[in-house]
Design an enzyme around this catalytic site. Structure first.
Site, PDB file in Angstrom:
ATOM      1  N   GLU A  88       0.836  -1.214   0.000  1.00 31.60           N
ATOM      2  CA  GLU A  88       0.000   0.000   0.000  1.00 31.60           C
ATOM      3  C   GLU A  88       0.869   1.262   0.000  1.00 31.60           C
ATOM      4  O   GLU A  88       1.121   1.844   1.050  1.00 31.60           O
ATOM      5  CB  GLU A  88      -0.949   0.015   1.211  1.00 31.60           C
TER       6      GLU A  88
ATOM      7  N   LYS B 161      -2.710  -2.074  -2.953  1.00 30.54           N
ATOM      8  CA  LYS B 161      -3.751  -1.191  -2.421  1.00 30.54           C
ATOM      9  C   LYS B 161      -3.339   0.234  -2.753  1.00 30.54           C
ATOM     10  O   LYS B 161      -2.336   0.740  -2.240  1.00 30.54           O
ATOM     11  CB  LYS B 161      -3.924  -1.385  -0.911  1.00 30.54           C
TER      12      LYS B 161
END
Length: 300
Positions: A181, A218
């Site tokens: 992420e 992500k």
């Protein structure tokens, strides 16, 4: 290097089932804000023990809600404290998978370092191997780690992606699927440029993964629709998921719907409007409606 086996049933669900990921992983620094949004102010509790007990009550209310199930939710990202607690007398991880058919994922990072080169790398993660071993034993499928991009600085973005993929190798070796992420700040003045640099750096690292080395990405919902389609199609990418990043649920869903093949992994946008003061009926209805809207936006 020996790589531990993945849970094949969970892997199949994450690969092919429609749905989205619920992010229930606010940790120490973000928990007071999450509780305040839920209608519990900081002056009503004292100390970390009380704070984490209250946030676990909130998460338990979400996880036990009838609409929170594996029909529309693929996975839930948990904070370590949540993983170590119980829901309805069962360890949280067991409850999610056995009772709800929701794949459990663990947030493993320890927050962000100071800004350098327009980005914030992750702080060191002490005893990471021990945490990964504990998570695997408890039945966790994957991990999540977040870093933060504030400016379109090539050096900083390269450093972030290097760190993410380096740590991802540890997760993979432990038999877990890492969610990488590298969040781009939605207020970044050169957001589109930052996202272009980020995508190039990610693709370069994806090419270095070997067969059967799975990762998930992500990412912030991009300025250019379908920017990450190359990542979605990559053979090592299990899923590309989007964070809400401070966008309202409505705006996050609209942006998500324009990015084909990307699914949600929302935190604030999922729990928007839920409060401790609501009756269970009001709470369950609002959560169910939010889940349905996010699920629909994730189908495009």
């Amino acid at each position: 290097m020996m790589i531990l086996e993945l849970n094949q049933e969970q892997l199949e669900k994450m690969k092919s089932h429609p749905g989205f990921i619920a992010a229930l992983d606010q940790s120490g620094g973000s928990t007071p804000g999450a509780l305040a949004d839920y209608g519990i102010e900081q002056d009503t509790y004292s100390g970390d023990d009380e704070m984490f007990a209250l946030v676990h009550q909130m998460r338990t209310r979400i996880m036990t809600s009838p609409g929170f199930s594996g029909d529309r939710i693929l996975a839930a990202i948990l904070f370590e404290d949540t993983m170590d607690r119980e829901v309805e007398g069962e360890p949280t991880v067991n409850y999610l998978w056995k009772q709800k058919q929701i794949v459990p994922i663990l947030k493993v990072d320890k927050g962000l370092a100071e800004e350098k080169d327009g980005v914030q790398l992750m702080k060191p993660i002490p005893q990471l191997d021990d945490l990964l071993m504990k998570a695997k034993k408890k039945g966790i499928f994957g991990t999540k780690m977040r870093s933060f991009i504030k400016h379109a600085n090539g050096t900083g973005i390269e450093a972030i992606v290097n760190q993410q993929f380096e740590l991802a190798q540890q997760m993979i070796a432990a038999g877990l699927v890492p969610i990488i992420e590298p969040e781009v700040d939605i207020h970044c003045p050169e957001k589109a440029m930052a996202e272009t640099l980020l995508k190039a750096a990610i693709l370069k690292h994806l090419e270095q993964l070997s067969k059967e080395q799975w990762v998930m990405l992500k990412l912030t919902l991009p300025e250019q629709d379908n920017l990450y389609s190359d990542c979605i199609e990559h053979s090592s990418v299990l899923r590309v998921v989007a964070l809400s990043g401070g966008y309202s649920q409505m705006e996050a869903n609209e942006r998500l719907g324009r990015n084909h093949g990307v699914i949600a992994s929302f935190s604030r946008a999922l729990t928007e409007g839920l409060t401790a003061q609501q009756t269970d009926g009001e709470f369950n209805t609002m959560l169910d409606e939010s889940i349905q809207r996010i699920y629909q936006a994730s189908l495009t």
